[in-house]
Design a protein around this motif. Sequence first.
Motif, mmCIF file in Angstrom:
data_model
loop_
_atom_site.group_PDB
_atom_site.id
_atom_site.type_symbol
_atom_site.label_atom_id
_atom_site.label_comp_id
_atom_site.label_asym_id
_atom_site.label_seq_id
_atom_site.Cartn_x
_atom_site.Cartn_y
_atom_site.Cartn_z
ATOM 1 N N HIS A 63 5.919 7.219 5.426
ATOM 2 C CA HIS A 63 6.548 5.902 5.239
ATOM 3 C C HIS A 63 7.665 5.956 4.193
ATOM 4 N N ARG A 64 7.619 6.950 3.288
ATOM 5 C CA ARG A 64 8.683 7.094 2.276
ATOM 6 C C ARG A 64 9.591 8.228 2.750
ATOM 7 N N GLY A 112 3.810 4.795 9.279
ATOM 8 C CA GLY A 112 3.173 4.200 8.106
ATOM 9 C C GLY A 112 1.683 4.479 8.070
ATOM 10 N N THR A 113 1.162 5.199 9.045
ATOM 11 C CA THR A 113 -0.275 5.467 9.067
ATOM 12 C C THR A 113 -0.554 6.666 8.161
ATOM 13 N N VAL A 114 -1.071 6.368 6.978
ATOM 14 C CA VAL A 114 -1.221 7.389 5.939
ATOM 15 C C VAL A 114 -2.171 8.504 6.405
ATOM 16 N N GLY A 142 1.882 11.811 1.259
ATOM 17 C CA GLY A 142 1.713 11.500 -0.159
ATOM 18 C C GLY A 142 0.320 11.837 -0.657
ATOM 19 N N ASP A 143 0.101 11.624 -1.947
ATOM 20 C CA ASP A 143 -1.222 11.869 -2.532
ATOM 21 C C ASP A 143 -2.267 10.931 -1.938
ATOM 22 N N GLY A 144 -1.815 9.753 -1.444
ATOM 23 C CA GLY A 144 -2.761 8.824 -0.823
ATOM 24 C C GLY A 144 -3.381 9.404 0.434
ATOM 25 N N ALA A 145 -2.674 10.330 1.094
ATOM 26 C CA ALA A 145 -3.174 10.897 2.353
ATOM 27 C C ALA A 145 -4.327 11.867 2.139
ATOM 28 N N GLN A 148 -7.797 10.861 3.158
ATOM 29 C CA GLN A 148 -7.997 10.514 4.573
ATOM 30 C C GLN A 148 -8.625 11.696 5.321
ATOM 31 N N ASN A 172 3.149 11.689 -6.162
ATOM 32 C CA ASN A 172 3.943 10.890 -7.112
ATOM 33 C C ASN A 172 3.039 10.080 -8.044
ATOM 34 N N TYR A 174 0.672 7.923 -7.520
ATOM 35 C CA TYR A 174 0.117 6.624 -7.100
ATOM 36 C C TYR A 174 0.081 6.498 -5.588
ATOM 37 N N ALA A 175 -0.973 5.853 -5.088
ATOM 38 C CA ALA A 175 -1.009 5.374 -3.704
ATOM 39 C C ALA A 175 -0.933 3.846 -3.821
ATOM 40 N N THR A 176 0.217 3.294 -3.528
ATOM 41 C CA THR A 176 0.547 1.893 -3.819
ATOM 42 C C THR A 176 0.355 1.664 -5.330
ATOM 43 N N HIS A 240 6.420 0.696 -5.194
ATOM 44 C CA HIS A 240 5.918 1.285 -3.947
ATOM 45 C C HIS A 240 6.802 0.873 -2.776
HETATM 46 C C1 TPP Z 1 -4.477 4.844 7.274
HETATM 47 C C2 TPP Z 1 -3.783 3.916 6.322
HETATM 48 N N1 TPP Z 1 -4.483 3.342 5.309
HETATM 49 C C3 TPP Z 1 -3.859 2.494 4.455
HETATM 50 C C4 TPP Z 1 -2.530 2.199 4.613
HETATM 51 C C5 TPP Z 1 -1.826 1.243 3.660
HETATM 52 N N2 TPP Z 1 -0.900 2.017 2.823
HETATM 53 C C6 TPP Z 1 0.422 2.068 3.087
HETATM 54 S S1 TPP Z 1 1.263 3.076 2.014
HETATM 55 C C7 TPP Z 1 -0.157 3.392 1.175
HETATM 56 C C8 TPP Z 1 -0.154 4.277 -0.035
HETATM 57 C C9 TPP Z 1 0.253 5.645 0.290
HETATM 58 O O1 TPP Z 1 0.297 6.399 -0.884
HETATM 59 P P1 TPP Z 1 0.792 7.866 -0.848
HETATM 60 O O2 TPP Z 1 0.216 8.569 0.308
HETATM 61 O O3 TPP Z 1 0.513 8.431 -2.193
HETATM 62 O O4 TPP Z 1 2.360 7.753 -0.605
HETATM 63 P P2 TPP Z 1 3.446 7.059 -1.548
HETATM 64 O O5 TPP Z 1 3.517 5.622 -1.147
HETATM 65 O O6 TPP Z 1 3.020 7.236 -2.939
HETATM 66 O O7 TPP Z 1 4.698 7.787 -1.219
HETATM 67 C C10 TPP Z 1 -1.263 2.751 1.736
HETATM 68 C C11 TPP Z 1 -2.628 2.852 1.234
HETATM 69 C C12 TPP Z 1 -1.865 2.787 5.686
HETATM 70 N N3 TPP Z 1 -0.566 2.560 5.900
HETATM 71 N N4 TPP Z 1 -2.489 3.655 6.528
#
Ligand code: TPP
Length: 324
Positions: A63-64, A112-114, A142-145, A148, A172, A174-176, A240
């Motif tokens: 998504h970024r 946008g699907t993390v 991202g680190d949020g992934a 998963q 980076n 943070y996840a959001t 974010h």
């Molecule tokens: C499977 C899934 N869960 C939750 C979300 C909601 N969401 C969108 S961006 C995001 C944070 C992602 O953080 P990161 O992977 O660290 O990437 P960054 O935004 O820091 O670049 C979340 C939780 C999503 N898009 N997809």
Amino acid sequence: MTAPDSVALYRMIRFIRRFEERSVDLVKSGEIVSGVHPCIGQEAVSAGACATLEPDDIVLSSHRGHGHLLAKGCDPARVMAEMAGRVTGIDKGRGGSFHPSDFSANVYNATGTVGHGSGIAAGIAWAAVKAGKSTVVMSFFGDGAVTQGALLEGFNLAGLWNLPVVYICENNGYATTLPVQTAVSGTITGRGEAFGIPSSTVDGQDAETVFAAVSEAVERARSGGGPSLLEMRTYRYHGHHTFELKTRLKYREQAEIDEWRLRDPLDIQAARVAADVRARIDDEVERELDEVVRFAVESPRPDPADATDHMYADGFRPRAGVSL
Ligand SMILES: Cc1ncc(C[n+]2csc(CCOP(=O)(O)OP(=O)(O)O)c2C)c(N)n1
Ligand SMILES: [Mg+2]
């Protein structure tokens, strides 16, 4: 390993930085209605990593993702038009900032699907190997992934089948609004190692360090040595998403942002380029971006009557008599 081209890296980082700043302006002026996730602060990862790739290599973005698209060679004017939802965009305005793809530059998708991309990357790499190609697949997330499950399924297949994938985690912090240390158990590189994937942590603010680390991973992948995972330590200077311009969420200290500003990837690369060369590049970038923005905002918006075009290969259209 080929030496990095310092000037080209500076130009790309500068281009992505100013492209992103211009896109934030277009959000503020209402031309980009979806908002954007700016990668300002993380440009050295896109620039350094994609500089190691051949045109036939394939990128899966997040998504970024604007920096990945630009560094992989997508037409910037058509990327900006896509973000502004215009028919001249790389996906005719249907993907937007969140879900673009550009097969002409071998950017297969950004969603946008993390955590989505790891298994898709393994599948594409497997298909390339079966077809006897030497394609490398680069998957950004991202680190949020890393929290998963789907990400780990992709790692498993890539490790098991020795696939030519370079996994790049842009950590980076943070996840959001969620700090990585409150979300991730163990380490990010430990997740790769668990599947037998060579994994390392890299300074993501320095494009030439990124280039060196990714070159090694790409060479290993291309020569049949299998996947790698690189955790890029980086930071986003903006929120974010541009919604933070309105919500003013308070989840990080200004002192932390200031500290990371001291290691701005643009400044780090600028220090390697002569001042007169930089001035010329900065000027060229600005003039090119004037054209990019002009092209995007002057392009027409899609006709609502065509809303379901391009959704199905056989050209599905609404039933006769059903108005949209
Ligand atoms: C499977 C899934 N869960 C939750 C979300 C909601 N969401 C969108 S961006 C995001 C944070 C992602 O953080 P990161 O992977 O660290 O990437 P960054 O935004 O820091 O670049 C979340 C939780 C999503 N898009 N997809
Ligand atoms: Mg993150």
